[in-house]
Design a protein around this motif. Structure first.
Motif, PDB file in Angstrom:
ATOM      1  N   ASP A  21      38.698  42.733  35.272  1.00 28.94           N
ATOM      2  CA  ASP A  21      39.430  42.258  36.442  1.00 28.94           C
ATOM      3  C   ASP A  21      40.060  43.420  37.196  1.00 28.94           C
ATOM      4  O   ASP A  21      39.927  43.516  38.420  1.00 28.94           O
ATOM      5  CB  ASP A  21      40.500  41.252  36.018  1.00 28.94           C
ATOM      6  CG  ASP A  21      41.219  40.658  37.206  1.00 28.94           C
ATOM      7  OD1 ASP A  21      40.618  39.785  37.874  1.00 28.94           O
ATOM      8  OD2 ASP A  21      42.368  41.061  37.479  1.00 28.94           O
ATOM      9  N   CYS A  75      35.365  36.608  30.044  1.00 26.96           N
ATOM     10  CA  CYS A  75      35.633  36.322  31.450  1.00 26.96           C
ATOM     11  C   CYS A  75      34.734  35.213  31.947  1.00 26.96           C
ATOM     12  O   CYS A  75      33.567  35.136  31.586  1.00 26.96           O
ATOM     13  CB  CYS A  75      35.402  37.575  32.297  1.00 26.96           C
ATOM     14  SG  CYS A  75      36.617  38.845  31.953  1.00 26.96           S
ATOM     15  N   ILE A 129      39.198  37.609  38.250  1.00 27.10           N
ATOM     16  CA  ILE A 129      38.340  37.008  37.233  1.00 27.10           C
ATOM     17  C   ILE A 129      39.216  36.196  36.293  1.00 27.10           C
ATOM     18  O   ILE A 129      40.147  36.724  35.693  1.00 27.10           O
ATOM     19  CB  ILE A 129      37.596  38.094  36.421  1.00 27.10           C
ATOM     20  CG1 ILE A 129      36.750  38.967  37.351  1.00 27.10           C
ATOM     21  CG2 ILE A 129      36.731  37.450  35.343  1.00 27.10           C
ATOM     22  CD1 ILE A 129      36.150  40.189  36.667  1.00 27.10           C
ATOM     23  N   ARG A 170      33.911  32.832  35.652  1.00 22.44           N
ATOM     24  CA  ARG A 170      33.396  33.162  36.985  1.00 22.44           C
ATOM     25  C   ARG A 170      34.486  33.796  37.856  1.00 22.44           C
ATOM     26  O   ARG A 170      35.664  33.570  37.649  1.00 22.44           O
ATOM     27  CB  ARG A 170      32.837  31.917  37.635  1.00 22.44           C
ATOM     28  CG  ARG A 170      33.867  30.833  37.874  1.00 22.44           C
ATOM     29  CD  ARG A 170      33.207  29.581  38.439  1.00 22.44           C
ATOM     30  NE  ARG A 170      34.197  28.608  38.729  1.00 22.44           N
ATOM     31  CZ  ARG A 170      34.737  27.776  37.820  1.00 22.44           C
ATOM     32  NH1 ARG A 170      34.344  27.839  36.576  1.00 22.44           N
ATOM     33  NH2 ARG A 170      35.647  26.895  38.163  1.00 22.44           N
ATOM     34  N   ALA A 171      34.045  34.557  38.823  1.00 24.07           N
ATOM     35  CA  ALA A 171      34.987  35.212  39.744  1.00 24.07           C
ATOM     36  C   ALA A 171      35.308  34.288  40.883  1.00 24.07           C
ATOM     37  O   ALA A 171      34.587  33.410  41.210  1.00 24.07           O
ATOM     38  CB  ALA A 171      34.367  36.504  40.284  1.00 24.07           C
TER      39      ALA A 171
END
Length: 130
Positions: A67, A127, A118, A129-130
């Motif tokens: 991130d 992580c 993220i 999805r963004a």
């Protein structure tokens, strides 16, 4: 914004910069303008391409999570779209940069320390999805 792999960004880097290797982010300035429905003029900034394969390697190099590194790359690309250049200078872990663009980049990044791009998926430690 384009998220891609190393092979794709390498092809872009070769085509547009003459460098036959992958990179983390590329910025493509547009510089054009357009008018909105009220007639106000707006500048088209351009496009960015980010390698999602290079991203985790960069994060490991800097000792940060994906991130934070994604924020660094987006800030870096945005500064390029706004006319900034850092020449051959690069950010090194644990060392304050000497270059003005990179100083600004790291300053802006600190300002986004509490923001996340993220999302972590609960219970997975990975992580989402963004």
């Amino acid at each position: 914004m384009l998220f891609c792999d190393d092979a794709f960004i390498r092809a872009l880097n070769r085509q547009f910069r003459g460098i036959d290797e992958p990179t983390d982010i590329l910025s493509f300035e547009d510089g054009g303008e357009y008018a909105d429905e009220d007639g106000a003029a707006w500048r088209r900034m351009g496009d960015m391409a980010v390698s999602l394969e290079t991203l985790p390697r960069n994060a490991a190099y800097f000792g940060v999570d994906a991130d934070e590194e994604l924020k660094r790359l987006l800030i870096h690309g945005t500064l390029h779209l706004n006319g900034y250049d850092h020449g051959e200078a690069h950010v090194e872990p644990g060392r304050e940069p000497d270059d003005e663009m990179l100083k600004l980049q790291e300053s802006v990044l600190r300002g986004f320390a509490d923001e996340r791009i993220i999302e972590k998926e609960e219970g997975t430690g990975t992580c989402g999805r963004a």
